[in-house]
Design an enzyme around this catalytic site. Sequence first.
Site, short mmCIF file in Angstrom:
data_model
loop_
_atom_site.label_atom_id
_atom_site.label_comp_id
_atom_site.label_asym_id
_atom_site.label_seq_id
_atom_site.Cartn_x
_atom_site.Cartn_y
_atom_site.Cartn_z
N PRO A 3 -41.46 26.75 -63.55
CA PRO A 3 -40.36 26.81 -62.58
C PRO A 3 -40.80 27.46 -61.28
CG PRO A 3 -39.61 27.48 -64.75
CD PRO A 3 -41.09 27.34 -64.84
N GLU A 4 -40.33 26.90 -60.17
CA GLU A 4 -40.63 27.44 -58.86
C GLU A 4 -39.36 28.01 -58.26
OE1 GLU A 4 -43.10 24.68 -56.55
OE2 GLU A 4 -43.73 23.71 -58.41
N LYS B 80 -41.02 33.52 -57.96
CA LYS B 80 -40.77 32.95 -59.29
C LYS B 80 -40.29 34.00 -60.29
CE LYS B 80 -44.60 29.74 -58.42
NZ LYS B 80 -45.90 29.23 -58.91
N ARG C 28 -55.29 21.37 -62.36
CA ARG C 28 -54.03 20.66 -62.40
C ARG C 28 -54.18 19.43 -61.52
NH1 ARG C 28 -50.53 25.50 -59.89
NH2 ARG C 28 -52.22 26.72 -60.80
#
Length: 288
Positions: free
Chosen positions: A2-3, A61, A274
């Site tokens: 989550p950002e 975050k 990533r």
Amino acid sequence: MPELPEVEVVRAGVEHWVAGRTVDDVAVLHPRSVRRHSAGAEDFSLRLKERSFTAVRRRGKYLWLELDSGDAMLAHLGMSGQLLVQPREHAAERHQRVRIGLGPAERELRFVDQRTFGHLMIDPLVDDTRGGSAGVPAVIGHIALDPLDPAFDDDVFSATLRRKRTEIKRALLDQSLISGVGNIYADEALWRARLHWARPTAHLRRPQVSGLLEHLRDVLREALAAGGTSCDSLYVNVNGESGYFERGLKAYGRAGQPCGRCGAAIRREAFMNRSSYSCPGCQRAPRG
């Protein structure tokens, strides 16, 4: 992970239900979820019991629930953490890790975390040297302000960014420089700004940085209005509902699909273990 938009949606939902409530029961069901609380699970529970939550705040975050003791319960959701508010009689979620009873309401704050990468801990509040709030948990005092914070200084950020010798996306993910931005919203903002993720920060002009910040704020606000981005079932708000900003993504996760601006196929490249998504037509890679 989550950002900013996802964490802010959770923060607002949690505050609605817990602000002003007193903790009357704590159950740590998985010790890994309080592993950062060095004094252990029993101390974690004792420092919460009979304390009242006064406010719920966020930086980047991270979010924290302020206590009337002067401490805070810091929550980092990790890859799959969820903070849910449920009636006490509601069946336990499969990956429930911590349960916090809220009096006098017959509800519980539940920390659910499938992968157990997230964590909760109790930490003292210290003076906020970066502005933006009355206090911040000591353990995250190094985390920078986020671009939606009224105290965020664009000029300082621009000067610091252009002094760095790194790639623009790597800088955007540096939480000590600017917080709350992760892989998804970095890719989306860079697409809007027509900047390739590998563009050297030292080569950016000040107007380019200003434009990037403007695009970053726009995409964060749009995602926030949509409840965040739920690319899988692991991110949900306090009511267990998913966000729907995924429908508005222009670059992230769209490998092989046509760019909405020029029609070129969005490409996926390896970046920091990533993926990074960009348009080869609109976001030209730097030479060399």
